[in-house]
Write an enzyme that holds these catalytic residues in place. Structure first.
Site: not given
Ligand SMILES: Cc1cc2nc3c(=O)[nH]c(=O)nc-3n(C[C@H](O)[C@H](O)[C@H](O)COP(=O)(O)OP(=O)(O)OC[C@H]3O[C@@H](n4cnc5c(N)ncnc54)[C@H](O)[C@@H]3O)c2cc1C
Length: 293
Positions: A170
Site C-alpha cells: 500500500r
Molecule cells: C468499498 C471499498 C473497498 C476497497 N477495497 C480496497 C482494496 O481491496 N484494496 C485497496 O488497495 N484499496 C481498497 N480500497 C481503497 C481505495 O479504493 C483505493 O485506495 C483507491 O486506489 C483510491 O483511489 P481514489 O482514486 O479513490 O483515490 P482518492 O481517495 O481520491 O485519493 C487517495 C490519495 O491519492 C491521491 N491521488 C489520487 N489521484 C491522484 C493523482 N492523479 N495524482 C496524485 N495523487 C493522487 C490523493 O491526493 C490522495 O492522497 C477500497 C475502498 C472502498 C470504499
C-alpha cells in the site's frame, strides 16, 4: 476569488467535498478546480506555486476522509476526458489518471488482457491506485506498471520508468504532485477466463466488505504481513463499536461505516478509540491506510 480570478471558468469556491468521497462526510474545499486539459492544470499549478496556495489532487475519493472544517487551498479534481483516455496496443495499455479502475478492468478483459482483474471491486481511479499501490490478495497495481507520467514539483511533465519506481505494501515512491497517466504491461489471455476470474474475486470481496454503506476502504494498514489489522480490531472486541454516527463494521472490522448523522469528527474519534485499544491490548501502533484531509 481574487488569487484565482484567471481560472474562474473551472474553479469554484467553498464547494462541499462530501459528495465527492465514499465516506460522504466533511466540509468544503476553499477552492475546487476541475481543469479541462493539461494547459489549464499546469497554469493553475504555476499560479498556486507563485501565490503559496496549497494543492491536493482528488481521485475517486475512496481512500479519503475530509475533516468537517474542510480544507484550505485548492483541491484539484481530475475528471475531464483529457485525463481519462484509455488505449490498448498489443499487450501495452495506456490509461489516464482519472480513469476509474472498474471500466478499465472490463476493457482490458474484453481486449483479452489479463492482470488488472486482481483489482476487481476496488473503487477509485488509476491515479489513486498508483499512489498507494492498491491491491489485494492476488497482487497490486504496481506489478503491471511499465511507466507513469507525472507533473513534477516544477510543473514539468516527466516519465517515471519502471526502473525508477518502488511499489511496496500500500505504498509507492510516486510522490510527484500529480500523476497524469500510466502505461501497463498485461498478459494475453482468453477474455472469458479473465471475466470468470473477475467474477470469482468479486464474489469474495462482496462477502467480506461493507458495500452499500458509506465508508472508505480499510482504515488501517496491516502492521506486518502476518498480523492483520482486521483481526486485531476484532480481538479487541470493537466490532460494532460506535462514536456518534461512526461504527466499526460488523462484516469487516477494519472498515468504519458512517451511519445517518455521522460527522468526520465521529470517525476520527472512533479511529483514536481503535488505536488506543489495539495498542493497550496487543502493543501494535496501527498506521492509517486512509488519507485524512
Ligand atoms: C468499498 C471499498 C473497498 C476497497 N477495497 C480496497 C482494496 O481491496 N484494496 C485497496 O488497495 N484499496 C481498497 N480500497 C481503497 C481505495 O479504493 C483505493 O485506495 C483507491 O486506489 C483510491 O483511489 P481514489 O482514486 O479513490 O483515490 P482518492 O481517495 O481520491 O485519493 C487517495 C490519495 O491519492 C491521491 N491521488 C489520487 N489521484 C491522484 C493523482 N492523479 N495524482 C496524485 N495523487 C493522487 C490523493 O491526493 C490522495 O492522497 C477500497 C475502498 C472502498 C470504499
Amino acid at each position: 476569488m481574487h488569487r484565482l480570478d484567471a481560472f474562474r471558468e473551472f474553479v469554484t469556491e467553498s464547494e462541499s467535498l462530501a459528495p465527492l468521497t465514499w465516506f460522504r462526510l466533511g466540509g468544503p474545499a476553499e477552492y475546487l478546480a476541475r481543469p479541462r486539459n493539461l494547459d489549464e492544470l499546469t497554469g493553475l499549478l504555476a499560479c498556486c506555486r507563485s501565490t503559496g496556495l496549497s494543492t491536493r489532487i482528488l481521485g475517486g475519493g475512496s481512500n479519503l476522509l475530509v475533516r468537517d472544517e474542510g480544507v484550505t487551498g485548492v483541491v484539484i479534481q481530475l475528471e475531464s476526458p483529457a485525463f481519462s483516455d484509455v488505449a490498448v496496443e498489443g499487450r501495452r495499455v495506456h490509461a489516464g489518471a482519472a480513469v476509474p479502475l472498474t471500466p478499465l478492468i472490463s476493457q482490458t478483459a474484453r481486449s483479452g488482457l489479463a492482470g488488472l482483474e486482481i483489482l476487481t471491486g476496488i473503487p477509485g481511479t488509476v491515479g489513486g491506485a498508483l499512489r498507494c499501490n492498491a491491491g489485494g490478495r492476488g497482487g497490486a497495481i504496481g506489478q503491471f506498471v511499465h511507466s507513469v507520467t507525472v507533473l513534477d514539483s516544477r510543473g514539468e511533465v516527466q516519465v517515471r520508468d519502471r526502473d525508477d519506481l518502488i511499489f511496496g505494501y500500500r505504498s509507492s515512491n510516486l510522490d510527484d504532485p500529480v500523476l497524469l497517466s500510466a502505461e501497463f504491461d498485461l498478459q494475453p489471455e482468453d477474455p472469458k477466463s479473465v471475466v470468470k476470474q473477475m467474477m470469482r474475486i468479486w464474489i469474495v470481496k462482496k462477502e467480506n466488505q461493507p458495500y452499500g454503506h458509506q465508508s472508505s476502504g480499510t482504515i488501517f494498514k496491516d502492521p506486518t504481513p502476518e498480523v492483520s489489522a482486521r483481526v486485531l480490531i476484532e480481538q479487541s472486541g470493537l466490532k460494532g463499536a460506535r462514536e456518534g454516527g461512526a461504527e466499526v463494521s460488523d462484516r469487516h472490522a477494519n472498515y468504519i461505516i458512517a451511519q445517518a448523522g455521522a460527522t468526520a469528527a465521529d470517525v476520527l474519534r472512533l479511529i483514536d478509540l481503535i488505536r488506543n485499544q489495539v495498542r493497550l491490548q496487543f502493543g501494535y501502533e496501527l498506521e492509517l491506510q486512509i488519507q485524512i484531509w
